[in-house]
Design an enzyme around this catalytic site. Sequence first.
Site, PDB file in Angstrom:
ATOM      1  N   ASP A 448       2.532   1.524   4.993  1.00  0.00           N
ATOM      2  CA  ASP A 448       1.855   1.068   3.777  1.00  0.00           C
ATOM      3  C   ASP A 448       2.862   0.868   2.642  1.00  0.00           C
ATOM      4  OD1 ASP A 448      -0.255   0.447   2.114  1.00  0.00           O
ATOM      5  OD2 ASP A 448      -1.381   2.283   2.493  1.00  0.00           O
ATOM      6  N   ASP A 518      -7.981  -4.589   1.871  1.00  0.00           N
ATOM      7  CA  ASP A 518      -8.814  -3.386   1.783  1.00  0.00           C
ATOM      8  C   ASP A 518     -10.271  -3.763   1.574  1.00  0.00           C
ATOM      9  OD1 ASP A 518      -6.817  -1.595   2.154  1.00  0.00           O
ATOM     10  OD2 ASP A 518      -6.582  -1.039   0.058  1.00  0.00           O
TER      11      ASP A 518
HETATM   12  C1  DGJ Z   1      -3.958   1.445   0.925  1.00  0.00           C
HETATM   13  C2  DGJ Z   1      -4.372   0.943   2.259  1.00  0.00           C
HETATM   14  O1  DGJ Z   1      -4.629  -0.431   2.216  1.00  0.00           O
HETATM   15  C3  DGJ Z   1      -5.576   1.745   2.734  1.00  0.00           C
HETATM   16  O2  DGJ Z   1      -6.038   1.230   3.949  1.00  0.00           O
HETATM   17  C4  DGJ Z   1      -5.169   3.184   2.858  1.00  0.00           C
HETATM   18  O3  DGJ Z   1      -4.219   3.316   3.870  1.00  0.00           O
HETATM   19  C5  DGJ Z   1      -4.632   3.700   1.537  1.00  0.00           C
HETATM   20  N1  DGJ Z   1      -3.596   2.847   1.025  1.00  0.00           N
HETATM   21  C6  DGJ Z   1      -4.095   5.100   1.677  1.00  0.00           C
HETATM   22  O4  DGJ Z   1      -3.456   5.536   0.559  1.00  0.00           O
END
Ligand code: DGJ
Length: 699
Positions: A448, A518
Amino acid sequence: MAIINNGKTFLLNTADTSYAFCINPQGLLRHLYWGRRIVHLQDFEDIREPGDNGYYPRVDRTMEEFSSFGMMRYKETAMKLRFADGVRDFRYQVADTQIQDDMLTITLTDEHYPVKVELHYQVFEADNIIKKWCSVQNMGSEKIVLERLYSGVYGIPGNGYEIINYNGQWAAEFKRSSESLNGGKKVFESLRGSAAHVANPSFIVHKNASEDNGDVYYGALEYSGNFKVTAEATPYDYLNILIGISDTDFAWVLESGETFIAPAVYSGYSDAGFGKMSHTMHEFAINQLAPKVLAKKPLPVLYNSWYATIFDVQSKNQMNLADKAAAIGTELFVVDDGWFGERQDDFRALGDWYVNEEKFPNGLNELIGHVNHLGMDFGIWIEPEMVNKDSDLFRKHPDWAYQFPNREILEGRNQLVLNLTREDVLQFMIDFIDRLLSDHNIAYIKWDMNRAVGETSLDGEDIDEMKEVWVKHTQGFYRVIDAVRKKHPNVEFEACASGGGRVELGAMRYFDEYWPSDNVDALDRLEIQENYSLIYPIKYMRAWLIDPSEDKRKRQVPLEFHMHCAMCGSLGIGNDLNGLSQDQLDQIKELVVSYKDIREIVQFGRLYRLCNYKKDDIQAVQYVKENRTVLFVFLIHMKYDKEYYQVKLKGLHKECIYDVEIHGKHLKKSGAYLMNHGIEVKFAGDYSSHLISLVECQA
Ligand code: DGJ
């Protein structure tokens, strides 16, 4: 033959396309043609040269294959450099041309200064793609400063084109923007240290093209840092397109003998609209760019516990979720953020990459053993490029985060960016990921990146050297992921950057999939997925089911609709499985079984975007692989009691008879009927959807 030439004219041919340029009588590299295949080299001789005029000189009027600032060029140019004496233009001559199999290199040298520019072309004949990149070498003893170097320049004759890119943000990635190019410049750029959500390092240019018709010119950059796409409608009746590293805060100092290599751009032309463009790019990406070990393997159905437990990750609650995830048929169980250090929320512990002993009193291996025993692989989340102020890492190495002197350090999502130009930082990152993967049976990593890069400082006094920081940062990122993948080649890696901030071809080189957004609202996702699919392959498009009832502010859609939407990509489940009824779990389980049966077709098949709900009331997406086809159809709102919609399929064999499984029945229909007449699909009210499957049963 992929490359034909007579020393002056160069014709690059793929199976369906040709790309031509020449060294013109003034010694300029003049772009001549990009379009359908023309293999007769002589056709490109005797083409009229644009005239010259004091205010509107020939260098601007000519569609150039490469251009450099200066010399009375006023259009956007591919390169800007600075010699030690302050001269800033590059007056070139073609010094050499080399062809080796499918590769062409054109060498340009300056009439006075010791500098060499190489333009490289690689023709992927069968794939219908041309790769371009360029490099600049200092052949002298005094330093040269590069202030701009795009990777590729493209010229398209005529005016009135449209350019497609995106105008997105977090949770709204791939919001399509389509701009008319009638004059001046249109720029899509990222200054965030990654491709980011706002725009994409790619271009799609057309005039009234549709899914099946019209000329489309496109390209995508293989680079994970700041980029810039400039499309300039010149007054000289051609479009000047440039794509490469952003020059907004860029410089590169070339000491004697040093070379700077710009990242590659992959480009193509479609004579049959966006559909053919997508097929070409999807197949090329999987065949040529995706990491080889997993490129041809379908992705497993994953379960990710992020939305179920957020930061409250505990061995016990994860084991409980794992039991349920295994029962619905998922193959990979992923623990997201929150398993390490004192990570109770997003204010702390990034950088402290040790297993939290309170959350996992018996270590991570207890959970992994449990997951493996259930027949699933285990995966985990990391965010290696970042650090929280409230972390042991920052307390120990405050200088590891980017910061400017005399300025308060800025946080984004409460975190700071590690300085990836530092060897010690890179080694720290490589070591912790290597240790994590060596000490545990981990089959998948979700990598991430939750804030944009900023305050990028480098030690030193030379302002040009300081501006190298952005590129060096991106190179540092590649160094880490490359080293880790080499050590652990069988581990699957997902590129997530707060959603879809890393959907680009540079990341594709090192990752096996993307997390495109997301935003998991089914309707938004239909749009995001459609726009994502223009360039990027379906296998890379992770798509999750999340319980629609979790957030009451959000649209409530039936589970089946949501699930069908996620089944259009590489399926994942992200619900709190404890919050679902047995009926819902059974329904998911049944659909996971269906997905496993069709996933090869979805992930590797040819995609046809048949209907778009904004134009056609329904969304219809079809995938064809060998003798099988699957079709997903979605009705958003029922209108005027209309229950039936006719859907015309594509990409079938017209003489073949297909067994069509629809509405619980099997119909036998010819390809010609299915493509010309279409099948009638019945919908049962708002947010109803179907998965329809077809198989050739008779040639
Ligand atoms: C952002 C990501 O896009 C989410 O899916 C998740 O992993 C969060 N970060 C966790 O902090």
